[in-house]
Design a protein around this motif. Sequence first.
Motif, PDB file in Angstrom:
ATOM      1  N   GLN A  64       0.857  -1.186   0.000  1.00  0.00           N
ATOM      2  CA  GLN A  64       0.000   0.000   0.000  1.00  0.00           C
ATOM      3  C   GLN A  64       0.893   1.235   0.000  1.00  0.00           C
ATOM      4  OE1 GLN A  64      -3.369  -0.336  -0.018  1.00  0.00           O
ATOM      5  NE2 GLN A  64      -3.749   1.849  -0.091  1.00  0.00           N
ATOM      6  N   ALA A  67       0.647   7.334   2.767  1.00  0.00           N
ATOM      7  CA  ALA A  67       0.279   8.744   2.756  1.00  0.00           C
ATOM      8  C   ALA A  67       1.350   9.527   3.512  1.00  0.00           C
ATOM      9  CB  ALA A  67      -1.087   8.932   3.405  1.00  0.00           C
ATOM     10  N   ARG A  80      -2.543  16.406   4.350  1.00  0.00           N
ATOM     11  CA  ARG A  80      -2.066  15.056   4.062  1.00  0.00           C
ATOM     12  C   ARG A  80      -2.225  14.755   2.577  1.00  0.00           C
ATOM     13  NH1 ARG A  80       0.857  12.180   7.348  1.00  0.00           N
ATOM     14  NH2 ARG A  80      -0.256  10.241   6.996  1.00  0.00           N
ATOM     15  N   HIS A  81      -1.281  13.999   2.050  1.00  0.00           N
ATOM     16  CA  HIS A  81      -1.401  13.530   0.670  1.00  0.00           C
ATOM     17  C   HIS A  81      -1.677  12.036   0.681  1.00  0.00           C
ATOM     18  CE1 HIS A  81       2.507  11.523   0.494  1.00  0.00           C
ATOM     19  NE2 HIS A  81       3.067  12.599   1.040  1.00  0.00           N
ATOM     20  N   LYS A  82      -2.056  11.490  -0.481  1.00  0.00           N
ATOM     21  CA  LYS A  82      -2.469  10.091  -0.562  1.00  0.00           C
ATOM     22  C   LYS A  82      -1.410   9.146  -1.124  1.00  0.00           C
ATOM     23  CE  LYS A  82      -4.956  11.455  -4.653  1.00  0.00           C
ATOM     24  NZ  LYS A  82      -6.172  11.715  -5.314  1.00  0.00           N
ATOM     25  N   GLY A  83      -0.137   9.555  -1.048  1.00  0.00           N
ATOM     26  CA  GLY A  83       0.941   8.701  -1.537  1.00  0.00           C
ATOM     27  C   GLY A  83       1.769   9.418  -2.586  1.00  0.00           C
ATOM     28  N   ASN A  86       1.357   9.628  -6.531  1.00  0.00           N
ATOM     29  CA  ASN A  86       0.262  10.368  -7.142  1.00  0.00           C
ATOM     30  C   ASN A  86       0.616  11.799  -7.537  1.00  0.00           C
ATOM     31  OD1 ASN A  86      -2.072   8.412  -6.878  1.00  0.00           O
ATOM     32  ND2 ASN A  86      -1.290   8.461  -4.797  1.00  0.00           N
TER      33      ASN A  86
END
Length: 166
Positions: A64, A67, A80-83, A86
């Motif tokens: 996974q 983040a 926060r970012h999602k990874g 991206n």
Amino acid sequence: MLFSLTQEQLAHVLLPLAEVSKDEIRQTAEAAGLVTAQKPDSQDICFVPDGDYAGLIERVEKTQLAAGNFVHLNGQVLGRHKGMINYTIGQRKGLGIAYEYPLYVIDKDMANGNVIVGPQEALFSKALLAEKCNFIMIDKLDAPLRVTAKTRYRQEDVPATSRCAP
């Protein structure tokens, strides 16, 4: 993808295809059983059938994507970012954070999992460090070479000098 080909590989490539229509190419691909024969045209990564490259990496790596934080150049944590996968350097859209002026991805701090953001002017640079360059016609770059370069496909070429690192 042509940048990575050697002279020997290029010797077997049939270009240009200007006399062959895209429909004919698709028919040839269909006859060869290629899964991309009827795939819509793409400006993105063509070998990812559904366009979800982040999902592909998660599936291949069986992990996974973590983040992390959006961090302004001034050190302020903005959200926060999602990874990391991206986001790309220079990206403005799709960040999902608001600020007093438009924010751009300036850098990615892989060690700490942070996406660094800031104003557009922070993106500009007079130098570029690149690895695995392929000059195709030159086996080894022994001296500085005057070239033209661009970092995005729609950008105008600009004069540059290419050098090997010591």
